[in-house]
Design a protein around this motif. Structure first.
Motif, PDB file in Angstrom:
ATOM      1  N   THR A   1     -12.834  -4.562 -18.436  1.00  0.00           N
ATOM      2  CA  THR A   1     -12.613  -4.285 -17.019  1.00  0.00           C
ATOM      3  C   THR A   1     -13.941  -3.987 -16.337  1.00  0.00           C
ATOM      4  O   THR A   1     -14.176  -4.408 -15.204  1.00  0.00           O
ATOM      5  N   LYS A   2     -14.816  -3.295 -17.028  1.00  0.00           N
ATOM      6  CA  LYS A   2     -16.135  -2.975 -16.476  1.00  0.00           C
ATOM      7  C   LYS A   2     -16.888  -4.257 -16.131  1.00  0.00           C
ATOM      8  O   LYS A   2     -17.440  -4.391 -15.038  1.00  0.00           O
ATOM      9  N   ARG A   3     -16.890  -5.197 -17.052  1.00  0.00           N
ATOM     10  CA  ARG A   3     -17.598  -6.457 -16.825  1.00  0.00           C
ATOM     11  C   ARG A   3     -16.957  -7.244 -15.683  1.00  0.00           C
ATOM     12  O   ARG A   3     -17.642  -7.838 -14.857  1.00  0.00           O
ATOM     13  N   MET A   4     -15.626  -7.222 -15.613  1.00  0.00           N
ATOM     14  CA  MET A   4     -14.921  -7.933 -14.550  1.00  0.00           C
ATOM     15  C   MET A   4     -15.256  -7.334 -13.184  1.00  0.00           C
ATOM     16  O   MET A   4     -15.555  -8.058 -12.233  1.00  0.00           O
ATOM     17  N   PHE A   5     -15.207  -5.999 -13.069  1.00  0.00           N
ATOM     18  CA  PHE A   5     -15.538  -5.333 -11.806  1.00  0.00           C
ATOM     19  C   PHE A   5     -16.983  -5.625 -11.399  1.00  0.00           C
ATOM     20  O   PHE A   5     -17.274  -5.911 -10.237  1.00  0.00           O
ATOM     21  N   ALA A   6     -17.909  -5.536 -12.368  1.00  0.00           N
ATOM     22  CA  ALA A   6     -19.325  -5.754 -12.078  1.00  0.00           C
ATOM     23  C   ALA A   6     -19.581  -7.204 -11.658  1.00  0.00           C
ATOM     24  O   ALA A   6     -20.320  -7.454 -10.699  1.00  0.00           O
ATOM     25  N   ALA A   7     -18.964  -8.145 -12.355  1.00  0.00           N
ATOM     26  CA  ALA A   7     -19.151  -9.557 -12.009  1.00  0.00           C
ATOM     27  C   ALA A   7     -18.598  -9.861 -10.617  1.00  0.00           C
ATOM     28  O   ALA A   7     -19.217 -10.591  -9.835  1.00  0.00           O
ATOM     29  N   THR A   8     -17.465  -9.278 -10.289  1.00  0.00           N
ATOM     30  CA  THR A   8     -16.888  -9.481  -8.959  1.00  0.00           C
ATOM     31  C   THR A   8     -17.815  -8.944  -7.880  1.00  0.00           C
ATOM     32  O   THR A   8     -18.020  -9.580  -6.840  1.00  0.00           O
ATOM     33  N   THR A   9     -18.394  -7.788  -8.128  1.00  0.00           N
ATOM     34  CA  THR A   9     -19.335  -7.205  -7.171  1.00  0.00           C
ATOM     35  C   THR A   9     -20.540  -8.118  -6.977  1.00  0.00           C
ATOM     36  O   THR A   9     -20.977  -8.358  -5.847  1.00  0.00           O
ATOM     37  N   LEU A  10     -21.071  -8.652  -8.062  1.00  0.00           N
ATOM     38  CA  LEU A  10     -22.252  -9.511  -7.960  1.00  0.00           C
ATOM     39  C   LEU A  10     -21.949 -10.830  -7.252  1.00  0.00           C
ATOM     40  O   LEU A  10     -22.774 -11.331  -6.474  1.00  0.00           O
ATOM     41  N   ILE A  11     -20.781 -11.394  -7.484  1.00  0.00           N
ATOM     42  CA  ILE A  11     -20.414 -12.638  -6.801  1.00  0.00           C
ATOM     43  C   ILE A  11     -20.239 -12.381  -5.301  1.00  0.00           C
ATOM     44  O   ILE A  11     -20.662 -13.184  -4.462  1.00  0.00           O
ATOM     45  N   CYS A  12     -19.640 -11.242  -4.960  1.00  0.00           N
ATOM     46  CA  CYS A  12     -19.522 -10.879  -3.532  1.00  0.00           C
ATOM     47  C   CYS A  12     -20.910 -10.687  -2.920  1.00  0.00           C
ATOM     48  O   CYS A  12     -21.151 -11.065  -1.770  1.00  0.00           O
ATOM     49  N   GLU A  13     -21.824 -10.117  -3.684  1.00  0.00           N
ATOM     50  CA  GLU A  13     -23.188  -9.941  -3.188  1.00  0.00           C
ATOM     51  C   GLU A  13     -23.889 -11.271  -2.997  1.00  0.00           C
ATOM     52  O   GLU A  13     -24.689 -11.427  -2.073  1.00  0.00           O
ATOM     53  N   ALA A  14     -23.602 -12.236  -3.854  1.00  0.00           N
ATOM     54  CA  ALA A  14     -24.197 -13.559  -3.684  1.00  0.00           C
ATOM     55  C   ALA A  14     -23.764 -14.160  -2.352  1.00  0.00           C
ATOM     56  O   ALA A  14     -24.572 -14.762  -1.627  1.00  0.00           O
ATOM     57  N   MET A  15     -22.495 -13.980  -1.999  1.00  0.00           N
ATOM     58  CA  MET A  15     -22.020 -14.466  -0.701  1.00  0.00           C
ATOM     59  C   MET A  15     -22.685 -13.696   0.438  1.00  0.00           C
ATOM     60  O   MET A  15     -23.048 -14.271   1.461  1.00  0.00           O
ATOM     61  N   LEU A  16     -22.854 -12.401   0.249  1.00  0.00           N
ATOM     62  CA  LEU A  16     -23.528 -11.577   1.258  1.00  0.00           C
ATOM     63  C   LEU A  16     -24.960 -12.054   1.473  1.00  0.00           C
ATOM     64  O   LEU A  16     -25.430 -12.150   2.606  1.00  0.00           O
ATOM     65  N   VAL A  17     -25.654 -12.365   0.390  1.00  0.00           N
ATOM     66  CA  VAL A  17     -27.032 -12.837   0.488  1.00  0.00           C
ATOM     67  C   VAL A  17     -27.085 -14.154   1.265  1.00  0.00           C
ATOM     68  O   VAL A  17     -27.997 -14.380   2.064  1.00  0.00           O
ATOM     69  N   PHE A  18     -26.108 -15.011   1.050  1.00  0.00           N
ATOM     70  CA  PHE A  18     -26.064 -16.269   1.790  1.00  0.00           C
ATOM     71  C   PHE A  18     -26.057 -16.009   3.291  1.00  0.00           C
ATOM     72  O   PHE A  18     -26.855 -16.580   4.045  1.00  0.00           O
TER      73      PHE A  18
END
Length: 121
Positions: A5-22
């Motif tokens: 679950t930790k990895r899933m939550f962290a990966a979701t956060t990073l993917i959302c950040e990638a969209m934010l960076v865009f």
């Protein structure tokens, strides 16, 4: 195979950040006067997006989580280019912190339940 679950939550956060960076990259590019637009904003934004996605894939090791923390600091520092990123970067750093903390807690509790169920057939 048990999913973390930790990895899933962290990966979701990073993917959302990638969209934010865009979107932040587009804002930074648009803030420059038309005659002086710097393609360096597009290059740096693209590299940061790629790093966020790669980091999400690296979360099987501690290095992935360390890179995630570095990316949080970079997001906050993005406020020097797009001032709103100070607030958004801090918000995502808090989300990252709680994704790791709560995800680890859930993983621990799932392991405890599995252990207890294995002990009581």
């Amino acid at each position: 195979m048990r999913r973390s679950t930790k990895r899933m939550f962290a990966a979701t956060t990073l993917i959302c950040e990638a969209m934010l960076v865009f979107f932040a990259t587009l804002v930074a590019f648009a803030l420059e006067p038309i005659g002086q637009r710097h393609t360096s904003y597009l290059v740096v934004g693209g590299v940061l997006m790629l790093l966020c996605v790669l980091c999400a894939g690296m979360l099987r090791s501690r290095a992935g989580y360390a890179l995630g923390w570095v990316l949080q600091a970079v997001m906050i520092a993005g406020g020097f280019v797009v001032p709103m990123m100070f607030g958004i970067g801090v918000a995502f750093a808090v989300i990252w912190f709680f994704a790791l903390r709560i995800g680890a807690r859930v993983d621990h509790e799932k392991a405890e339940v599995a252990r207890r169920l294995a002990d009581n057939p």
